[in-house]
Design an enzyme around this catalytic site. Sequence first.
Site, short mmCIF file in Angstrom:
data_model
loop_
_atom_site.label_atom_id
_atom_site.label_comp_id
_atom_site.label_asym_id
_atom_site.label_seq_id
_atom_site.Cartn_x
_atom_site.Cartn_y
_atom_site.Cartn_z
N MET A 15 4.81 74.52 88.16
CA MET A 15 5.27 74.41 89.54
C MET A 15 6.48 73.48 89.61
SD MET A 15 1.64 74.03 91.56
CE MET A 15 0.88 73.04 90.26
N GLY A 57 6.05 68.44 91.61
CA GLY A 57 6.26 69.11 90.33
C GLY A 57 5.09 68.91 89.38
N SER A 58 4.57 69.99 88.79
CA SER A 58 3.37 69.86 87.98
C SER A 58 3.01 71.19 87.33
CB SER A 58 2.21 69.38 88.86
OG SER A 58 2.24 70.05 90.10
N ARG A 59 1.75 71.29 86.90
CA ARG A 59 1.31 72.49 86.18
C ARG A 59 -0.18 72.68 86.36
NH1 ARG A 59 2.09 73.10 79.62
NH2 ARG A 59 0.01 73.89 79.14
#
Length: 222
Positions: free
Chosen positions: A103, A190-192
Amino acid sequence: MKENTYIHREGWTIIVVTVLLTLLFNLIVWYFFHQHIYIVLAIKILSAVFLFFVVYFFRNPSREIILDEKKIIAPADGTIVVVEEVYEPEYFKAQKLQVSIFMSPSNVHVNRTPIGGKITYAKYHDGNYLVAWHPKSSTENERTSIVIDNGSFDVMLRQIAGKVARRIVYYIKQDEEVAQGYSFGFIKFGSRIDLFLPLDTKVNVILGQKVKGGITIIGEMK
């Protein structure tokens, strides 16, 4: 199942504080530079752009959630960065199909349950802040691991903080029952998300594909 459009609850405090600080900053700029109209105007424009980005980041757009107990829906918006068979050592201790979604800050950061069922495992792990696409981020970064069992099969999803993301939020706990597509959490800036699926899952996505949480079908049981 349809949700209404609104700002995510994780955003309200940040938005209000940002608005107040921005107004204060603009008043200070006006006090010291009111004779320099171009400086004041430039600061106003930059402030408006910044406020727009903050509000935009915490958006929670209306989604027509697909409910199907045999299908696994995307838990978040983003880009598919991993599709492979791996060994999952934390809970399953077995080979699983891993599908990972990265993301970016421009994506919707609402996290949704890929299947409905019972939460059989939920654990938070403190850790590092490697960039979210780094292979070791799945096991070394700050993260939460959540397993959902729908009675026929179970799925693990892992929220992973990235280099910018410094706060993972989730609202579910072990032994709770959840519906498919339930908005269970949020990762800021922001990440995953990693999914660990049964080996016999028919995966419907490919590397580089853009997906939408609650809409895109990640996979389905044969």
